[in-house]
Design a protein around this motif. Structure first.
Motif, PDB file in Angstrom:
ATOM      1  N   HIS A 174       7.058 -33.379 -14.705  1.00  0.00           N
ATOM      2  CA  HIS A 174       6.263 -33.819 -15.846  1.00  0.00           C
ATOM      3  C   HIS A 174       6.682 -35.213 -16.306  1.00  0.00           C
ATOM      4  O   HIS A 174       5.828 -36.087 -16.542  1.00  0.00           O
ATOM      5  CB  HIS A 174       6.425 -32.811 -16.991  1.00  0.00           C
ATOM      6  N   ARG A 175       7.992 -35.449 -16.426  1.00  0.00           N
ATOM      7  CA  ARG A 175       8.472 -36.765 -16.862  1.00  0.00           C
ATOM      8  C   ARG A 175       8.051 -37.855 -15.883  1.00  0.00           C
ATOM      9  O   ARG A 175       7.631 -38.948 -16.274  1.00  0.00           O
ATOM     10  CB  ARG A 175       9.996 -36.765 -17.009  1.00  0.00           C
ATOM     11  N   VAL A 182       4.320 -38.606 -16.264  1.00  0.00           N
ATOM     12  CA  VAL A 182       4.045 -39.375 -17.486  1.00  0.00           C
ATOM     13  C   VAL A 182       4.450 -40.823 -17.292  1.00  0.00           C
ATOM     14  O   VAL A 182       3.702 -41.762 -17.634  1.00  0.00           O
ATOM     15  CB  VAL A 182       4.773 -38.747 -18.693  1.00  0.00           C
ATOM     16  N   GLU A 183       5.644 -41.031 -16.728  1.00  0.00           N
ATOM     17  CA  GLU A 183       6.113 -42.408 -16.512  1.00  0.00           C
ATOM     18  C   GLU A 183       5.181 -43.157 -15.568  1.00  0.00           C
ATOM     19  O   GLU A 183       4.812 -44.320 -15.814  1.00  0.00           O
ATOM     20  CB  GLU A 183       7.529 -42.388 -15.949  1.00  0.00           C
ATOM     21  N   LEU A 214       1.991 -42.593 -14.837  1.00  0.00           N
ATOM     22  CA  LEU A 214       0.646 -42.792 -15.376  1.00  0.00           C
ATOM     23  C   LEU A 214       0.616 -43.739 -16.563  1.00  0.00           C
ATOM     24  O   LEU A 214      -0.352 -44.495 -16.738  1.00  0.00           O
ATOM     25  CB  LEU A 214       0.056 -41.435 -15.777  1.00  0.00           C
ATOM     26  N   GLU A 215       1.651 -43.698 -17.385  1.00  0.00           N
ATOM     27  CA  GLU A 215       1.632 -44.490 -18.610  1.00  0.00           C
ATOM     28  C   GLU A 215       2.323 -45.844 -18.476  1.00  0.00           C
ATOM     29  O   GLU A 215       1.934 -46.801 -19.151  1.00  0.00           O
ATOM     30  CB  GLU A 215       2.272 -43.699 -19.749  1.00  0.00           C
ATOM     31  N   GLN A 216       3.352 -45.915 -17.620  1.00  0.00           N
ATOM     32  CA  GLN A 216       4.118 -47.154 -17.516  1.00  0.00           C
ATOM     33  C   GLN A 216       4.006 -47.813 -16.142  1.00  0.00           C
ATOM     34  O   GLN A 216       4.324 -48.985 -15.980  1.00  0.00           O
ATOM     35  CB  GLN A 216       5.597 -46.879 -17.817  1.00  0.00           C
TER      36      GLN A 216
END
Length: 275
Positions: free
Chosen positions: A245-246, A249-250, A252-254
């Motif tokens: 999950h982390r 998120v990283e 996709l977002e960063q």
């Protein structure tokens, strides 16, 4: 029943002569890397196994689906595997017997069987659960594996059943009934208080299994009060899924990938699952 499975059952019994530290796997690859780490036996986690198949914990799988996945885990390693069969996939002793028959056929040499009728309770009364334990023992014998280790789980502490001051007495009464019915050890998730555990260990007719998590007493502290088996339940699976999950998120977002650092070497993992 072959000699290899019977030998693993005997090994699992012998490992309980000391304190067995028992990591929990949820699929064949996790079992393989746990064995690679040096585990002398492996337990499945019902939650992790169900999640790996896209189902919720709490009998989210059918008996047949669960047994198939346990078989994949048992087939991936050369150490004893004990299967979490939740509440037995049905309330009746015959349901438990059918589940034990299925997981023995899949290669398991031990089981966890809980006394809760549903997440959060209520629990089967001690006599009803004792009948279910007896059915498990009879089914294992009929399947050719009388050595099957039965780790009987009581959820008195996990679900806060009854008044706090009466819980230890309840657990001890259940332990007496379950031992008489053929259980081999007592699993009390939710209890990590060392003073209470010391009293439970002293009075219980069965060796005690504790489930741990970050912040719980260390294995050494649990050994010091007489605990004979330590497992982690769904915690390792949860940690592994947290990495996924982390990292997502990283990414996709960063647009970065640092969460993926420290992964197990590709070749090591690939070799671990090559049979």
């Amino acid at each position: 029943m072959d000699d290899i499975q019977r030998g693993r059952a005997e090994t699992l019994r012998a490992l309980h002569d000391g304190t067995l530290v028992l990591p929990n796997a949820w699929d064949a690859a996790s079992a393989a890397v746990i064995a690679l780490a040096g585990a002398t036996a492996i337990a499945t986690t019902s939650g992790g196994v169900a999640w790996s198949a896209g189902r919720p914990d709490g009998h989210g799988l059918t008996r047949a689906e669960m047994a198939e996945l346990v078989g994949r885990i048992a087939g991936a390693v050369d150490v004893p595997v004990t299967a979490d069969i939740e509440g037995g996939y049905g309330p009746a002793p015959q349901d438990v017997a059918e589940t034990v028959t299925a997981v023995v056929a899949a290669g398991a040499v031990g089981i966890n069987l809980e006394d809760s009728q549903a997440p959060g309770g209520p629990l089967f009364d001690a006599q009803a659960q004792a009948e279910r334990v007896a059915a498990a023992r009879a089914a294992a014998t009929e399947a050719g594996l009388p050595e099957l280790w039965i780790n009987i789980r009581t959820d008195v502490y996990l679900f806060g059943i009854g008044e706090p001051e009466g819980r230890l007495a309840d657990v001890l009464a259940r332990a007496e009934a379950y031992a008489a019915a053929g259980a081999d050890s007592l699993f009390v998730p939710g209890l990590v208080d060392l003073d209470t555990l010391a009293e439970l260990v002293k009075e219980s007719p069965l060796p005690v299994n504790v489930m741990v998590w970050p912040g719980a007493p260390t294995v050494a502290e649990l050994v010091a009060v007489g605990v004979r088996r330590v497992s982690v339940g769904t915690a390792t699976a949860q940690a592994a899924y947290a990495v996924a999950h982390r990292a997502a998120v990283e990414l996709l977002e960063q647009g970065t990938y640092e969460s993926l650092a420290g992964g197990l070497d590709f070749g090591v993992l690939n070799n671990a699952v090559t049979r």
